[in-house]
Design an enzyme around this catalytic site. Sequence first.
Site: not given
Length: 409
Positions: A125, A200, A232, A236, A239, A256, A359
Amino acid sequence: MPEQSPFDLPEGDPFGPHTLPYGVFSTADAPDLRRLGVRYGRHVLDLAALPDALPGTVPAPHAALLTAASLNPLLAAGRPVWQAVHAAVRAALTDPAHRTAVAPLLRPLDDVTLHLPFEVADYVDFYSSEHHATNVGRIFRPDGAALPPNWKHLPIGYHGRAGTVVVSGTPVVRPHGQRKAPADPAPVFGPSTRLDIEAEVGFVVGTPSALHAPVGLDAFREHVFGVCLVNDWSARDIQAWEYVPLGPFLGKSFATSVSAWITPLDAFDASRTAPPARDVAPLPYLDDAAAEPGGLDLRIEVRLNGQVISRPPFAAMYWTAAQQLAHMTVNGASLRTGDLYASGTVSGPEPDQLGCLLELTRGKGPYLQDGDEITLTAWAPGPDGARIGLGEVTGRVLPAAELPAGRPA
């Protein structure tokens, strides 16, 4: 009213004769028998049956490849074979003289079950949208530089987990893991509360390469078979706690999702475009100034529970798929048939062009709830005003699984 022929597609159908993506399907009467197919409108052409229905249409040496249970044997056969098979399929579907023989091989899309179309060898990725990387940098490092110092010198990427690549339609179970907010004294364990998506584009490798033999920009077409959409999924909170200093791990590896259809790379010739202007000159092995335009004008749409929330433009990606492949192998790493590498989150400069909830909400949420469904679709301009389609990617979030006794809680 007479039933419309499967050969007569509606105007603007993105799965017409210029697209013809490959997949793997089964039918209700033989659920364990997986067969190669090509999508044409709302139907699937049974490739295994094509050589017998139209003797001589598929070159004899290639006919056996079409009887496989996955695309891998065809992927491994190389570009001349890909082109020959694709030409035969297109002729079978577009020549009026073949309609009587081909019609019985066309199965309604709604009547088949679609499967993961290829056996994934490795999964990589990337992180190649300047808009996405800048936005994320500002969220995670509000007092520092948005982009790391290496970002405009190389396509940043990481190796993912091939075993959890799943086909569109597969439910995604909310993952467990460690998480720690900045003010918490210690980490806690439990289901992710910040489950996200990443819109993606994926590239599927066909022809392998030898160990210690880098693949240059000019060899991109010889190795990459086709293109697909990728979601994907990202936790968060998991992560954010784990990714320093080594990068993504459990926050990404649980699922994924990829499309059930792989659109041949050559189908996008009319949609090739120059990447954005670069203000840092790349090193020679990444310098594509004299190469064919490496960008693709793909228009992606992201829906949450049926409502459009974003339209990320793939043409805005800073690093191209050819540069990603060149960088991925420049150290001598080999390619294997079935390798999948993804672009990284696709985001544009506008507020309605962002490819993830991180985002879209500036890191504040809300993130995905149990029962939410995400669907990615995309198309690209084709020849003579046609549209080139990419198969959709859909996934619904299921509640976190109950852990067996004795596991962390």
